[in-house]
Enzyme design. Structure first.
Site, PDB file in Angstrom:
ATOM      1  N   ARG A  47     -63.599  32.699 -27.587  1.00 52.40           N
ATOM      2  CA  ARG A  47     -63.855  33.777 -26.625  1.00 52.40           C
ATOM      3  C   ARG A  47     -64.930  34.751 -27.107  1.00 52.40           C
ATOM      4  NH1 ARG A  47     -57.883  35.691 -26.471  1.00 52.40           N
ATOM      5  NH2 ARG A  47     -58.430  35.430 -28.645  1.00 52.40           N
ATOM      6  N   LYS A 196     -56.065  11.675 -47.326  1.00 56.28           N
ATOM      7  CA  LYS A 196     -56.103  11.753 -48.788  1.00 56.28           C
ATOM      8  C   LYS A 196     -56.205  10.350 -49.387  1.00 56.28           C
ATOM      9  CE  LYS A 196     -53.524  16.089 -48.990  1.00 56.28           C
ATOM     10  NZ  LYS A 196     -54.490  17.031 -49.518  1.00 56.28           N
ATOM     11  N   GLU A 230     -45.945  23.895 -53.931  1.00 53.82           N
ATOM     12  CA  GLU A 230     -47.053  24.849 -53.904  1.00 53.82           C
ATOM     13  C   GLU A 230     -46.696  26.046 -54.773  1.00 53.82           C
ATOM     14  OE1 GLU A 230     -49.165  25.082 -49.802  1.00 53.82           O
ATOM     15  OE2 GLU A 230     -47.019  25.042 -49.422  1.00 53.82           O
ATOM     16  N   ASP A 249     -43.200  22.733 -41.284  1.00 55.50           N
ATOM     17  CA  ASP A 249     -44.564  22.871 -41.777  1.00 55.50           C
ATOM     18  C   ASP A 249     -44.991  21.656 -42.602  1.00 55.50           C
ATOM     19  OD1 ASP A 249     -46.917  24.374 -42.057  1.00 55.50           O
ATOM     20  OD2 ASP A 249     -46.333  25.014 -44.073  1.00 55.50           O
ATOM     21  N   HIS A 254     -46.466  16.157 -42.571  1.00 56.03           N
ATOM     22  CA  HIS A 254     -47.183  15.440 -43.630  1.00 56.03           C
ATOM     23  C   HIS A 254     -46.300  14.497 -44.445  1.00 56.03           C
ATOM     24  CE1 HIS A 254     -50.188  18.291 -42.612  1.00 56.03           C
ATOM     25  NE2 HIS A 254     -49.609  19.316 -43.203  1.00 56.03           N
ATOM     26  N   LYS A 350     -42.599  26.844 -51.452  1.00 61.28           N
ATOM     27  CA  LYS A 350     -43.606  27.858 -51.820  1.00 61.28           C
ATOM     28  C   LYS A 350     -43.205  28.500 -53.136  1.00 61.28           C
ATOM     29  CE  LYS A 350     -45.879  27.857 -47.823  1.00 61.28           C
ATOM     30  NZ  LYS A 350     -47.272  27.433 -47.747  1.00 61.28           N
ATOM     31  N   LYS A 355     -48.456  23.372 -58.646  1.00 59.53           N
ATOM     32  CA  LYS A 355     -49.004  22.786 -57.425  1.00 59.53           C
ATOM     33  C   LYS A 355     -49.047  21.283 -57.657  1.00 59.53           C
ATOM     34  CE  LYS A 355     -53.309  22.687 -54.763  1.00 59.53           C
ATOM     35  NZ  LYS A 355     -52.699  22.461 -53.465  1.00 59.53           N
TER      36      LYS A 355
HETATM   37  N1  LIG Z   1     -55.754  27.241 -40.725  1.00 60.84           N
HETATM   38  C1  LIG Z   1     -55.282  26.122 -41.217  1.00 60.84           C
HETATM   39  O1  LIG Z   1     -55.505  25.771 -42.395  1.00 60.84           O
HETATM   40  C2  LIG Z   1     -54.440  25.220 -40.369  1.00 60.84           C
HETATM   41  C3  LIG Z   1     -53.842  24.094 -40.952  1.00 60.84           C
HETATM   42  C4  LIG Z   1     -53.099  23.235 -40.152  1.00 60.84           C
HETATM   43  C5  LIG Z   1     -52.943  23.505 -38.810  1.00 60.84           C
HETATM   44  N2  LIG Z   1     -53.520  24.612 -38.257  1.00 60.84           N
HETATM   45  C6  LIG Z   1     -53.360  24.829 -36.808  1.00 60.84           C
HETATM   46  O2  LIG Z   1     -54.649  24.808 -36.206  1.00 60.84           O
HETATM   47  C7  LIG Z   1     -54.725  25.736 -35.140  1.00 60.84           C
HETATM   48  C8  LIG Z   1     -55.817  26.761 -35.418  1.00 60.84           C
HETATM   49  O3  LIG Z   1     -55.466  27.492 -36.578  1.00 60.84           O
HETATM   50  P1  LIG Z   1     -56.352  28.664 -37.177  1.00 60.84           P
HETATM   51  O4  LIG Z   1     -55.729  29.017 -38.474  1.00 60.84           O
HETATM   52  O5  LIG Z   1     -57.784  28.297 -37.185  1.00 60.84           O
HETATM   53  O6  LIG Z   1     -56.104  29.828 -36.121  1.00 60.84           O
HETATM   54  P2  LIG Z   1     -56.930  31.157 -35.921  1.00 60.84           P
HETATM   55  O7  LIG Z   1     -57.632  31.532 -37.186  1.00 60.84           O
HETATM   56  O8  LIG Z   1     -56.044  32.127 -35.274  1.00 60.84           O
HETATM   57  O9  LIG Z   1     -58.066  30.719 -34.891  1.00 60.84           O
HETATM   58  C9  LIG Z   1     -57.818  30.497 -33.546  1.00 60.84           C
HETATM   59  C10 LIG Z   1     -59.136  30.396 -32.813  1.00 60.84           C
HETATM   60  O10 LIG Z   1     -58.885  30.251 -31.440  1.00 60.84           O
HETATM   61  C11 LIG Z   1     -59.792  31.056 -30.699  1.00 60.84           C
HETATM   62  N3  LIG Z   1     -59.149  31.306 -29.415  1.00 60.84           N
HETATM   63  C12 LIG Z   1     -58.016  32.006 -29.176  1.00 60.84           C
HETATM   64  N4  LIG Z   1     -57.735  32.006 -27.868  1.00 60.84           N
HETATM   65  C13 LIG Z   1     -58.711  31.276 -27.280  1.00 60.84           C
HETATM   66  C14 LIG Z   1     -58.982  30.908 -25.947  1.00 60.84           C
HETATM   67  N5  LIG Z   1     -58.181  31.294 -24.942  1.00 60.84           N
HETATM   68  N6  LIG Z   1     -60.080  30.161 -25.685  1.00 60.84           N
HETATM   69  C15 LIG Z   1     -60.909  29.774 -26.688  1.00 60.84           C
HETATM   70  N7  LIG Z   1     -60.699  30.087 -27.966  1.00 60.84           N
HETATM   71  C16 LIG Z   1     -59.608  30.825 -28.256  1.00 60.84           C
HETATM   72  C17 LIG Z   1     -60.007  32.269 -31.578  1.00 60.84           C
HETATM   73  O11 LIG Z   1     -61.251  32.891 -31.417  1.00 60.84           O
HETATM   74  P3  LIG Z   1     -61.560  34.030 -30.318  1.00 60.84           P
HETATM   75  O12 LIG Z   1     -60.623  35.151 -30.598  1.00 60.84           O
HETATM   76  O13 LIG Z   1     -62.986  34.338 -30.532  1.00 60.84           O
HETATM   77  O14 LIG Z   1     -61.299  33.374 -29.013  1.00 60.84           O
HETATM   78  C18 LIG Z   1     -60.060  31.577 -32.938  1.00 60.84           C
HETATM   79  O15 LIG Z   1     -61.348  31.059 -33.141  1.00 60.84           O
HETATM   80  C19 LIG Z   1     -53.334  26.362 -35.026  1.00 60.84           C
HETATM   81  O16 LIG Z   1     -52.573  25.643 -34.105  1.00 60.84           O
HETATM   82  C20 LIG Z   1     -52.779  26.187 -36.437  1.00 60.84           C
HETATM   83  O17 LIG Z   1     -51.372  26.205 -36.447  1.00 60.84           O
HETATM   84  C21 LIG Z   1     -54.259  25.468 -39.010  1.00 60.84           C
END
Ligand SMILES: NC(=O)c1ccc[n+]([C@@H]2O[C@H](COP(=O)([O-])OP(=O)(O)OC[C@H]3O[C@@H](n4cnc5c(N)ncnc54)[C@H](OP(=O)(O)O)[C@@H]3O)[C@@H](O)[C@H]2O)c1
Length: 503
Positions: A47, A196, A230, A249, A254, A350, A355
């Site tokens: 967004r 991996k 971890e 989680d 995994h 955790k 690790k």
């Molecule tokens: N981070 C990790 O290492 C990790 C690992 C495994 C799984 N995941 C999963 O992957 C997903 C993303 O995780 P994340 O950590 O990257 O989350 P995050 O940091 O909260 O990022 C979410 C992204 O979505 C965008 N967004 C939110 N609402 C939106 C909309 N209506 N339209 C378009 N974009 C939108 C946000 O940007 P704007 O505010 O600019 O829209 C932001 O770029 C989640 O489901 C999480 O559980 C993450």
């Protein structure tokens, strides 16, 4: 080298943590490794308003930080593949301009209408975004897999990141929503653990050799341990973690994938269909514990305070009286011929001692111990295969030998293969090769709908009301830097076994 089709990788959630820290750096590595088609581009969607150049600059520092070998010239080259589109992907009005931008890029770059969507947004947005993609008519391939010449048809695929549902019912609902828009053949449920090296190597070890498979069963294997420990805490998003916990989680996602690779039957051929069919079968044969068995089949915990950070239950964002586990160990049995009676113990947590992600395959003692009357001969059961998945990538096979010198004395020794030493290869971010597999249409390392729902069914007794007894008294029941709560040791001790905690 294998070839990939040209495509536009559309990342929803472009400015988020996953995209910045993992996905784009992984794509940079794939670009440098020559794994991307020259015409392939990445369109980030979020967004927040920003230009293509602002996104490229923002990502430069992430890539610099995340990859082992950063090269500014190569990044400049890679950055030409990056484009940004500002829009709310949940809203219908986002799609006409997004479609126009996709058409423009396709025309300019020659991506032949191929689209690979990646949902890197909060789980609650998965279903609405998939619905919008469908309504906008962006999925046009139809039944490409059975068309007369699939290579001449454009494709549209979608990669879905965990969390894949919150429980069995929500996973089934998400699968139905995905299925309304995409064929199963176009849905790539990603699990970076399957990217991996040592996890994939497990299949080669088992099925590419003749010496392991004959003993890979209940007759010779006493038990298997799968550990993902971890040292870090629950991170910034405590409230999110509090709704998730270690089983959702790590174990349901995994570690069940690792479990499947250790336990599955040999596929008749290494093809996506055959490998996935065997994974579905093995997950389906997990014996789901009865309500009475749950407490004796699991050990749950929450970390105590270490003086620097509060105990889990004291952290801001954790609900009062929360019984969410930051540590979980479960015992799994399979109802099948290969594994009857052989338990698989899975643990994760955790703030533990080390690790470490690994699989320990503990073999049974020899049928008869002819050295039993020899003084100084150890009673330990020697044969053990340890597959270290991270942070080291190593296979260790332990066996008994004679100690040199006078008299007969035995000692356990390890034969080791260290991937970094032997192959001199730098590990790459696991997401990269998996996303490239999706660009190639190779689903071998992705999860099938049935497998995901099966994995949820198998863990549900540990998550719902049936786990209440195991959750009572878990508050601060393990010390930071330990190997988890005493209950986890008891889980194995009851069966006359112990965790491998040695360094
Ligand atoms: N981070 C990790 O290492 C990790 C690992 C495994 C799984 N995941 C999963 O992957 C997903 C993303 O995780 P994340 O950590 O990257 O989350 P995050 O940091 O909260 O990022 C979410 C992204 O979505 C965008 N967004 C939110 N609402 C939106 C909309 N209506 N339209 C378009 N974009 C939108 C946000 O940007 P704007 O505010 O600019 O829209 C932001 O770029 C989640 O489901 C999480 O559980 C993450």
């Amino acid at each position: 080298m294998l070839t990939t089709d040209p495509c536009i990788l559309v990342i929803f959630g472009a400015s988020g943590d996953l995209a910045s820290r993992k996905l784009v750096p992984a794509m940079y590595e794939m670009h440098v490794a020559g794994q991307l088609h020259p015409s392939t581009v990445i369109l980030g969607v979020s967004r927040t308003q920003k230009s293509d150049d602002a996104w490229r600059d923002e990502l430069k520092s992430w890539v610099e930080r995340q990859v082992k070998k950063f090269d500014a010239a190569k990044y400049a080259e890679f950055a030409r593949r990056l484009f940004y589109f500002a829009g709310d992907a949940v809203k219908r009005e986002c799609y006409p301009p997004l479609e126009a931008r996709l058409a423009e890029l396709a025309e300019e770059k020659g991506t032949r209408g191929n689209l690979l969507f990646f949902l890197s947004v909060a789980e609650s947005l998965y279903e609405p975004i998939v619905e919008r993609i469908d309504e906008a008519g962006l999925v046009v391939e139809g039944k490409r897999w059975c068309s007369i010449d699939p290579s001449t048809r454009s494709w549209q695929r979608i990669i879905v990141e965990k969390p894949f549902g919150h429980d069995a019912a929500s996973a089934a609902s998400l699968n139905r929503a995905l299925g309304r828009a995409f064929e199963e053949e176009a849905i790539y449920r990603i699990d970076h653990y399957l990217g991996k090296e040592l996890v994939q190597s497990m299949l080669v070890l088992r099925f590419g050799n003749s010496i392991f498979e004959p003993v890979w069963n209940w007759q010779y294997i006493d038990h298997v341990q799968i550990t993902a420990a971890e040292t870090v805490s629950v991170g910034q998003r405590t409230a999110f973690y509090d709704e998730t916990g270690a089983i959702r989680d790590m174990i349901q996602s995994h570690l069940f994938q690792v479990l499947a690779f250790v336990a599955m039957e040999p596929p008749s051929l290494y093809t996506p269909e055959n490998v996935r069919a065997e994974k579905i079968k093995i997950i389906d044969s997990i014996s789901v514990p009865t309500a009475d068995e749950v407490a004796t089949h699991c050990a749950l915990g929450q970390f105590a305070s270490d003086g620097k950070e509060g105990a889990y239950h004291e952290l801001a964002g954790v609900a009062q009286g929360s019984t969410t586990e930051t540590y979980a160990a479960i015992k799994v049995h399979f109802d099948n011929w290969r594994w009857a009676g052989t338990p698989f113990y899975i643990r994760t947590g955790k703030k533990l001692a080390q690790k470490r992600t690994e699989v320990v395959v503990q073999f049974k003692p020899p049928a008869a111990n002819l050295f039993r009357k020899v003084a100084g001969f150890g009673n330990e059961t020697p044969n053990r295969l340890v597959i270290e998945i991270a942070p080291k990538e190593r296979f260790n096979l332990r066996f008994e030998v004679k100690v040199p010198g006078f008299g007969l004395r035995g000692a356990n020794v390890d034969m080791q293969l260290d991937y970094a030493d032997h192959f001199k290869a730098e590990p790459v971010e696991a997401y990269g090769p998996l996303i490239v597999d999706a660009m190639r249409g190779d689903q071998t390392l992705f999860k099938h709908r049935v497998e995901v729902e099966g994995a949820w069914n198998a863990v549900m007794p540990f998550l719902d009301a049936r786990s209440a007894a195991a959750r009572a008294g878990i508050r601060a029941n393990y010390a930071v830097g330990s190997w988890g709560p005493a209950a986890a040791d008891e889980l194995l001790a009851r069966d006359g076994r112990a965790w491998r905690n040695e360094p």
